[in-house]
Design a protein around this motif. Sequence first.
Motif, mmCIF file in Angstrom:
data_model
loop_
_atom_site.group_PDB
_atom_site.id
_atom_site.type_symbol
_atom_site.label_atom_id
_atom_site.label_comp_id
_atom_site.label_asym_id
_atom_site.label_seq_id
_atom_site.Cartn_x
_atom_site.Cartn_y
_atom_site.Cartn_z
ATOM 1 N N VAL A 52 -39.227 -16.337 14.422
ATOM 2 C CA VAL A 52 -38.897 -17.762 14.471
ATOM 3 C C VAL A 52 -38.173 -18.137 13.181
ATOM 4 N N PRO A 63 -27.084 -25.362 14.181
ATOM 5 C CA PRO A 63 -27.562 -26.752 14.242
ATOM 6 C C PRO A 63 -27.881 -27.187 15.667
ATOM 7 N N LEU A 77 -35.997 -24.324 19.132
ATOM 8 C CA LEU A 77 -36.320 -23.483 17.977
ATOM 9 C C LEU A 77 -35.166 -22.507 17.774
ATOM 10 N N PRO A 107 -31.566 -18.413 4.497
ATOM 11 C CA PRO A 107 -31.656 -18.913 3.123
ATOM 12 C C PRO A 107 -32.252 -17.864 2.200
ATOM 13 N N GLY A 136 -31.066 -32.082 12.567
ATOM 14 C CA GLY A 136 -30.791 -30.914 11.738
ATOM 15 C C GLY A 136 -31.791 -29.813 12.013
ATOM 16 N N VAL A 137 -31.857 -28.868 11.084
ATOM 17 C CA VAL A 137 -32.722 -27.700 11.241
ATOM 18 C C VAL A 137 -33.674 -27.610 10.053
ATOM 19 N N ILE A 138 -34.940 -27.338 10.345
ATOM 20 C CA ILE A 138 -35.901 -26.986 9.299
ATOM 21 C C ILE A 138 -36.022 -25.465 9.320
ATOM 22 N N PRO A 139 -35.452 -24.776 8.307
ATOM 23 C CA PRO A 139 -35.527 -23.304 8.322
ATOM 24 C C PRO A 139 -36.952 -22.834 8.085
ATOM 25 N N LEU A 140 -37.326 -21.794 8.780
ATOM 26 C CA LEU A 140 -38.672 -21.226 8.651
ATOM 27 C C LEU A 140 -38.577 -19.739 8.359
ATOM 28 N N ARG A 141 -39.530 -19.252 7.602
ATOM 29 C CA ARG A 141 -39.632 -17.801 7.466
ATOM 30 C C ARG A 141 -41.044 -17.414 7.070
ATOM 31 N N LEU A 171 -46.050 -18.765 7.550
ATOM 32 C CA LEU A 171 -44.758 -19.293 7.949
ATOM 33 C C LEU A 171 -44.472 -20.512 7.085
ATOM 34 N N THR A 172 -43.375 -20.479 6.332
ATOM 35 C CA THR A 172 -43.084 -21.583 5.427
ATOM 36 C C THR A 172 -41.714 -22.163 5.727
ATOM 37 N N ALA A 173 -41.564 -23.419 5.355
ATOM 38 C CA ALA A 173 -40.340 -24.161 5.658
ATOM 39 C C ALA A 173 -39.480 -24.305 4.428
ATOM 40 N N GLY A 174 -38.192 -24.198 4.606
ATOM 41 C CA GLY A 174 -37.241 -24.474 3.535
ATOM 42 C C GLY A 174 -36.711 -25.887 3.651
ATOM 43 N N PRO A 175 -35.846 -26.281 2.732
ATOM 44 C CA PRO A 175 -35.273 -27.634 2.774
ATOM 45 C C PRO A 175 -34.519 -27.860 4.081
ATOM 46 N N PRO A 176 -34.723 -29.022 4.708
ATOM 47 C CA PRO A 176 -34.031 -29.320 5.963
ATOM 48 C C PRO A 176 -32.511 -29.279 5.795
ATOM 49 N N GLU A 177 -31.829 -28.784 6.831
ATOM 50 C CA GLU A 177 -30.365 -28.708 6.831
ATOM 51 C C GLU A 177 -29.845 -29.784 7.774
ATOM 52 N N THR A 178 -29.260 -30.825 7.204
ATOM 53 C CA THR A 178 -28.815 -31.964 8.004
ATOM 54 C C THR A 178 -27.570 -31.608 8.814
ATOM 55 N N GLU A 179 -27.590 -31.959 10.083
ATOM 56 C CA GLU A 179 -26.420 -31.717 10.931
ATOM 57 C C GLU A 179 -25.253 -32.556 10.407
ATOM 58 N N GLU A 185 -34.030 -20.741 -2.375
ATOM 59 C CA GLU A 185 -33.652 -21.970 -1.693
ATOM 60 C C GLU A 185 -34.799 -22.510 -0.844
ATOM 61 N N LEU A 186 -35.861 -21.739 -0.774
ATOM 62 C CA LEU A 186 -37.017 -22.156 0.038
ATOM 63 C C LEU A 186 -38.078 -22.713 -0.884
ATOM 64 N N ARG A 208 -40.976 -24.067 -0.041
ATOM 65 C CA ARG A 208 -42.363 -24.109 0.412
ATOM 66 C C ARG A 208 -42.567 -23.050 1.456
ATOM 67 N N VAL A 237 -36.916 -24.870 13.109
ATOM 68 C CA VAL A 237 -37.147 -25.943 14.072
ATOM 69 C C VAL A 237 -35.850 -26.733 14.192
#
Lengths: 228, 228
Positions: free
Chosen positions: A85, A167, A99, A221, A182-187, B188-196, A225-226, A228, A88
Amino acid sequence: MAELSKRSRVRRHPERGLYEREAIDAILDEALHCHVGFVVDAQPFVIPTIHVRVGNLLYLHGSPASRMLRELGTGVDVCVTVTLVDGVVLARSVYNHSLNYRSAVVLGRARMVEDRAEKLNALEAVVEHVCPGRTREARGPKDEELAATTVLALAINEASAKARTGPPKDFDADVDLPIWAGVIPLRLTAGPPETEERVPAGVAVPAYATDFRRSRRRGQPRDEELSR
Amino acid sequence: MAELSKRSRVRRHPERGLYEREAIDAILDEALHCHVGFVVDAQPFVIPTIHVRVGNLLYLHGSPASRMLRELGTGVDVCVTVTLVDGVVLARSVYNHSLNYRSAVVLGRARMVEDRAEKLNALEAVVEHVCPGRTREARGPKDEELAATTVLALAINEASAKARTGPPKDFDADVDLPIWAGVIPLRLTAGPPETEERVPAGVAVPAYATDFRRSRRRGQPRDEELSR
């Protein structure tokens, strides 16, 4: 390249289908675990387990008492799926939420690995798959441990992958709405290693533990750049 | 409490089995996605998708053209499995390596959701499952979008969960080996949101995007303890 059978062809969102073997292998290699599907008395079961790819083979392993491994060892049809994944996807409309992900599906029939050398190689590969570098330090399998481990091999001859990236795709009529999209990147990220309490004081935490990460595909990313 | 049938009882490592409904629900609720197992012409398929739990029901959704949803809509046996990977367990011996994880398995037969109110409620719940707070802002489903979405409900009447937690369990004879052992925590962690790119300049990134996180169980590391 994996065979493109009708049953493994991506039907929904065919633009998301990836059939190149390199794309499939990259997903299988990055995923820490897979989900194994098999049928017992017409009931499907889906069980998570660790896998590893070695060339054209997927290896699974576990206890000889495992129902899943015993079933698969008889050569029944199996489906191994891995999913990563990546984010979001928040669209203006509820309908277009999604997703970002990459997944791979391998269909086939597994065989029991009986050859000692292949079994040892597969178990070493599993550890290296999860934590590259670990087999140089860990105590290797003893004969009785090998005997107490079932290893199965599944050839990657019928496989496909699917991915959604990028996007949100909103309808044109929604684009001007005052709604954030937009997208919330996850890892999957690693925290500081937790040393087991009986490890002798002089044994340092190895770099493969402090620097643990899964491979990063292009466009993902960077760690810094992450937040959290 | 979910029924404890023979086929859903945890057989291997029974000490890892969790049958309390609260434990099962917590895993279903934290996982962003599930893997759905079903059988077509004796071949098992395992497909990832988004789920949401509402009370005693699991909802799945997607396109009416989805093979998976069409199959499940006929009332065939299904297995829905979710898995959360919590850490890599590095033991002194290769044999005792493992993953820390929590997984839940739900068996049953799904039904098509035809009632408009239930369908709307399920789709809202899916969005809230992934991103709590989002449905207050996103544009809700239009009639034609509802018609273009299939929603299935699966009662959580036969379910179990399994988890491995804690440090490696090495054999006593291995404990004094000069080998590091411990757990690498994962999440699973989130990075900064990427705005469309077409979002109007005045629309701020919402807090549910900048503060995105999955629920944290007790004992899991806090965000600030996770370096990467």
